[in-house]
Design a protein around this motif. Structure first.
Motif, mmCIF file in Angstrom:
data_model
loop_
_atom_site.group_PDB
_atom_site.id
_atom_site.type_symbol
_atom_site.label_atom_id
_atom_site.label_comp_id
_atom_site.label_asym_id
_atom_site.label_seq_id
_atom_site.Cartn_x
_atom_site.Cartn_y
_atom_site.Cartn_z
ATOM 1 N N HIS A 1 90.893 1.908 -11.412
ATOM 2 C CA HIS A 1 89.780 2.376 -10.590
ATOM 3 C C HIS A 1 90.090 2.243 -9.098
ATOM 4 C CE1 HIS A 1 86.863 3.301 -13.700
ATOM 5 N NE2 HIS A 1 87.137 2.162 -14.319
ATOM 6 N N LEU A 2 90.788 1.176 -8.729
ATOM 7 C CA LEU A 2 91.176 1.030 -7.324
ATOM 8 C C LEU A 2 92.124 2.141 -6.894
ATOM 9 C CD1 LEU A 2 91.712 -2.834 -7.031
ATOM 10 C CD2 LEU A 2 89.847 -1.485 -6.069
ATOM 11 N N THR A 3 93.022 2.553 -7.795
ATOM 12 C CA THR A 3 93.964 3.619 -7.458
ATOM 13 C C THR A 3 93.251 4.932 -7.220
ATOM 14 O OG1 THR A 3 95.616 2.504 -8.830
ATOM 15 C CG2 THR A 3 96.078 4.763 -8.220
ATOM 16 N N ARG A 4 92.175 5.187 -7.936
ATOM 17 C CA ARG A 4 91.414 6.419 -7.722
ATOM 18 C C ARG A 4 90.763 6.451 -6.345
ATOM 19 N NH1 ARG A 4 88.076 7.618 -13.336
ATOM 20 N NH2 ARG A 4 89.795 8.595 -14.494
ATOM 21 N N ARG A 5 90.324 5.286 -5.863
ATOM 22 C CA ARG A 5 89.632 5.242 -4.575
ATOM 23 C C ARG A 5 90.586 5.004 -3.413
ATOM 24 N NH1 ARG A 5 86.023 1.869 -7.599
ATOM 25 N NH2 ARG A 5 86.813 0.062 -6.465
ATOM 26 N N ASP A 6 91.658 4.286 -3.665
ATOM 27 C CA ASP A 6 92.602 3.934 -2.601
ATOM 28 C C ASP A 6 93.998 4.314 -3.065
ATOM 29 O OD1 ASP A 6 94.116 2.854 -0.579
ATOM 30 O OD2 ASP A 6 92.996 0.982 -0.470
ATOM 31 N N ARG A 7 94.509 5.426 -2.533
ATOM 32 C CA ARG A 7 95.797 5.940 -2.972
ATOM 33 C C ARG A 7 96.964 5.038 -2.585
ATOM 34 N NH1 ARG A 7 94.944 9.253 -7.049
ATOM 35 N NH2 ARG A 7 93.440 10.897 -6.557
ATOM 36 N N ARG A 8 96.758 4.094 -1.689
ATOM 37 C CA ARG A 8 97.850 3.199 -1.305
ATOM 38 C C ARG A 8 98.309 2.313 -2.452
ATOM 39 N NH1 ARG A 8 94.921 0.961 4.040
ATOM 40 N NH2 ARG A 8 93.243 0.928 2.490
ATOM 41 N N TRP A 9 97.447 2.111 -3.437
ATOM 42 C CA TRP A 9 97.833 1.332 -4.610
ATOM 43 C C TRP A 9 98.959 2.004 -5.391
ATOM 44 C CZ3 TRP A 9 96.417 -3.421 -6.534
ATOM 45 C CH2 TRP A 9 95.406 -4.077 -5.851
ATOM 46 N N LEU A 10 99.105 3.328 -5.236
ATOM 47 C CA LEU A 10 100.143 4.030 -5.982
ATOM 48 C C LEU A 10 101.537 3.534 -5.631
ATOM 49 C CD1 LEU A 10 98.819 7.707 -5.813
ATOM 50 C CD2 LEU A 10 98.865 6.206 -7.807
ATOM 51 N N TRP A 11 101.722 3.060 -4.409
ATOM 52 C CA TRP A 11 103.041 2.603 -4.001
ATOM 53 C C TRP A 11 103.460 1.341 -4.748
ATOM 54 C CZ3 TRP A 11 100.880 6.392 -1.611
ATOM 55 C CH2 TRP A 11 101.650 7.282 -0.882
#
Length: 382
Positions: free
Chosen positions: A222-232
């Motif tokens: 869910h955090l990745t959906r809201r904050d794309r920086r988690w993808l890194w």
């Protein structure tokens, strides 16, 4: 002018549309882009409320047009020229920085998987470091990472998505709906990996770790959906989870059967042992009367010599080590901590009680039974 701090977009579709507009205006000065986006954000909030709050990207596109076209209208209204060609924009310093940030997690994930497949720890560590290298480059961009979204190749990728209502778009939407299932799968992969490294890798340990890993994985999703920086950070971990899941499909989940079979296998012990409990360090052959024999060689049923040394050297002693080909009795070899070398103890006198075979018991023959007396013969009458 609407204040950005008071207008929030509750719809993910509106946020996605806003990101498209931001990417199309990325070549403009940052203060101008922020001012334009304030108005767009307020307009999207009003439009979302008008549509009842349940709005998707298709509905917004039907009302406002594609984000790039809508951004072109905003650009013209603000007095700016059309967007520069992608070839000229590709050389901009901001694009170089964004490309480095985009390539870091991809290259790191590939190097990480290569290291896992080849068993090279250096590749694994380098891949992890390279994957997080791009995170500082985009940390200041904000949750939606607009500098990366503005890259021409990223915009082309977004524009190449199937059109709404087509078969390809329906399939893409179906795949996207499976994200929660992947969150559960990668939690299981993490539990198996951590259980194998820190615990015995058995099923109880995996289940206990999965209870903790599942909510963490869902929260990160869910955090990745809201904050794309988690993808890194998530992309390399997803690659590792995929490798673990492929291994599980090939080898099967750990369970009691594997642990039982491993525990039932006898340990590999050097030398000669009696029922895996008593080590035989020397053999003392005797004859039938219990007299010790010397110079005796022993062989098994296949004609191979029996060796009690275990093939190991206990320490140096002028080149003298236990000889696995010597005759019996050999004596014993021990390590002397005072000299740091092997110490040989010759065979001590041995008194052996040879088990004797009891003498056969002679069974007396049964007594002879006398034959019954015959009655006297009676002469026949004349």
């Amino acid at each position: 002018m609407t204040d950005d701090t008071t207008v929030r977009l509750a719809s993910p579709a509106a946020e996605e549309y806003l990101d498209g507009v931001r990417a199309a205006l990325a070549d403009l000065p940052a203060p101008e882009v922020a001012e334009i986006l304030d108005d767009v954000r307020a307009h999207l909030a009003d439009l979302t409320a008008e549509l009842g709050g349940e709005v998707d990207t298709d509905a917004l596109t039907a009302r406002l047009g594609p984000p790039s076209a809508y951004a072109g209208e905003l650009r013209a209204a603000a007095g700016y020229p059309p967007a520069e060609p992608a070839a000229a924009a590709a050389a901009r310093p901001g694009y170089v920085r964004a490309r480095l940030a985009l390539a870091a997690p991809i290259a790191g994930a590939l190097l990480f998987l290569l290291g896992v497949a080849a068993g090279e720890v250096a590749f694994v560590i380098t891949g992890m470091l390279l994957a997080v290298f791009g995170l500082p480059l985009v940390i200041s961009d904000g949750p939606r990472v607009p500098s990366v979204a503005a890259l021409p190749e990223v915009r082309r990728l977004v524009a190449a998505r199937p059109a709404p209502g087509t078969q390809g778009r329906r399939f893409a939407d179906f795949v996207a709906s499976l994200q929660p299932a992947w969150w559960l799968a990668r939690a299981v992969a993490a539990a198996v990996l951590v259980g194998g490294l820190l615990a015995d890798g058995g099923l109880p340990a995996v289940l206990l770790l999965a209870i903790v890993a599942v909510p963490v994985s869902i929260r990160v999703g869910h955090l990745t959906r809201r904050d794309r920086r988690w993808l890194w950070a998530v992309v390399p971990l997803n690659g590792l989870a995929a490798v673990v899941l492929l291994w599980l499909l090939a080898a099967g989940l750990p369970g009691p059967s594997s642990a039982t079979s491993a525990a039932s296998d006898p340990p590999a012990l050097p030398g000669l042992w009696q029922d895996s409990e008593r080590q035989i360090r020397d053999i003392r052959p005797v004859d039938a009367q219990g007299n010790p024999l010397t110079g005796v060689y022993l062989f098994d049923q296949d004609g191979l010599p029996i060796d009690t040394s275990g093939g190991a050297e206990c320490g140096p002693l002028d080149g003298a080590v236990p000889d696995g080909n010597a005759a019996y009795p050999r004596g014993t070899w021990d390590f002397d901590p005072r000299t740091g070398s092997c110490r040989h103890t010759p065979p001590a006198p041995l008194v052996a009680a040879v088990p004797t075979t009891p003498a056969p018991v002679e069974v007396a023959p049964p007594p002879a039974v006398p034959a019954p007396e015959q009655p006297p013969a009676v002469p026949a009458p004349r």
